[in-house]
Motif scaffolding. Structure first.
Motif, short mmCIF file in Angstrom:
data_model
loop_
_atom_site.label_atom_id
_atom_site.label_comp_id
_atom_site.label_asym_id
_atom_site.label_seq_id
_atom_site.Cartn_x
_atom_site.Cartn_y
_atom_site.Cartn_z
N PHE A 125 0.83 -1.20 0.00
CA PHE A 125 0.00 0.00 0.00
C PHE A 125 0.87 1.26 0.00
CE2 PHE A 125 -1.98 3.28 2.78
CZ PHE A 125 -2.99 3.68 1.92
N LEU A 126 1.87 1.30 0.86
CA LEU A 126 2.75 2.48 0.94
C LEU A 126 3.60 2.64 -0.32
CD1 LEU A 126 3.79 2.32 4.69
CD2 LEU A 126 2.13 3.87 3.61
N GLN A 183 11.46 6.61 -2.22
CA GLN A 183 11.88 5.30 -1.78
C GLN A 183 11.59 5.16 -0.29
OE1 GLN A 183 15.63 3.85 -3.59
NE2 GLN A 183 15.81 5.96 -4.32
N LEU A 184 10.99 4.06 0.06
CA LEU A 184 10.69 3.75 1.46
C LEU A 184 11.56 2.58 1.89
CD1 LEU A 184 6.81 3.95 1.28
CD2 LEU A 184 8.31 5.54 2.45
N ASP A 219 13.30 8.47 1.39
CA ASP A 219 14.27 9.27 0.66
C ASP A 219 13.63 9.63 -0.67
OD1 ASP A 219 16.47 10.19 -0.93
OD2 ASP A 219 17.85 8.97 0.28
N THR A 220 13.56 10.91 -0.98
CA THR A 220 13.01 11.35 -2.25
C THR A 220 14.08 12.11 -3.02
OG1 THR A 220 10.79 11.58 -1.29
CG2 THR A 220 11.20 12.68 -3.40
N SER A 221 14.43 11.57 -4.17
CA SER A 221 15.32 12.26 -5.08
C SER A 221 14.43 13.00 -6.08
CB SER A 221 16.20 11.27 -5.84
OG SER A 221 17.01 10.55 -4.93
N HIS A 281 4.39 5.57 -5.46
CA HIS A 281 4.42 5.49 -6.93
C HIS A 281 3.38 6.45 -7.54
CE1 HIS A 281 5.15 3.73 -10.85
NE2 HIS A 281 3.85 3.59 -10.99
N LYS A 282 2.21 6.53 -6.95
CA LYS A 282 1.19 7.46 -7.45
C LYS A 282 1.70 8.89 -7.39
CE LYS A 282 -2.52 4.47 -5.91
NZ LYS A 282 -3.53 4.22 -4.86
#
Length: 164
Positions: free
Chosen positions: A13-14, A93-94, A114-116, A19-20
């Motif tokens: 789910f996460l 990324q989780l 972490d979000t690039s 991704h959405k």
């Protein structure tokens, strides 16, 4: 449902929610949140202590319900937000997703994130910890609280929900 099955379903789910956001599927993204959700990014008080009461202390982002996030998404979608135009390309990324507590239909989850992102040829990233309260509504999960602890809070760029 076993703990292993629940953990797998929560992770999926996460991952799908992240991704959405990366795909800018705002309709699908917002549907993952309950109507009474809280979205909170606290500000740091000191090097190791952050604010905990968004109604009395400073926050980097605070939406008291889904309406606040819906309004922000509307402004992004209609390009009425100059700070969000052009939108960055993101990769969320989780990691280390853990169920902290599970009681009846509410699950408390913690994870690293972490979000690039790339915007106008500039690459950067945000990262930290995230705490969720997730509720089972029928056969679907809904995020009813998302608290994002931003570790690299010396922000030299725009910070918005789609970075988190």
């Amino acid at each position: 449902m076993s703990n292993a099955e629940l953990h797998y379903q929560i992770k999926q789910f996460l991952y799908a929610n992240a991704h959405k956001c990366d795909q800018k599927d705002w309709k699908g993204y917002i549907e993952d949140f309950s109507e009474d959700m809280i979205f909170h990014v606290p500000q740091w008080k000191s090097e190791h202590e952050y604010t905990t009461n968004p109604k009395r202390e400073m926050s980097l982002i605070y939406y008291a319900n889904r309406g606040g996030l819906e309004d922000r998404i509307f402004r992004v979608e209609t390009e009425k937000s100059s700070s969000a135009y052009p939108l960055p390309r993101t990769l969320h990324q989780l990691s280390n997703i853990q169920i902290v507590k599970s009681a009846q239909d509410e699950i408390e989850v913690t994870a690293g994130w972490d979000t690039s992102y790339v915007r106008m040829e500039n690459a950067n990233r945000f990262f930290g910890h995230v705490n969720y309260k997730i509720r089972k509504e029928g056969d679907q999960f809904k995020i009813c609280a998302k608290q994002v602890i931003l570790l690299n809070d010396k922000i030299n760029a725009v910070l918005d929900f789609y970075h988190l």
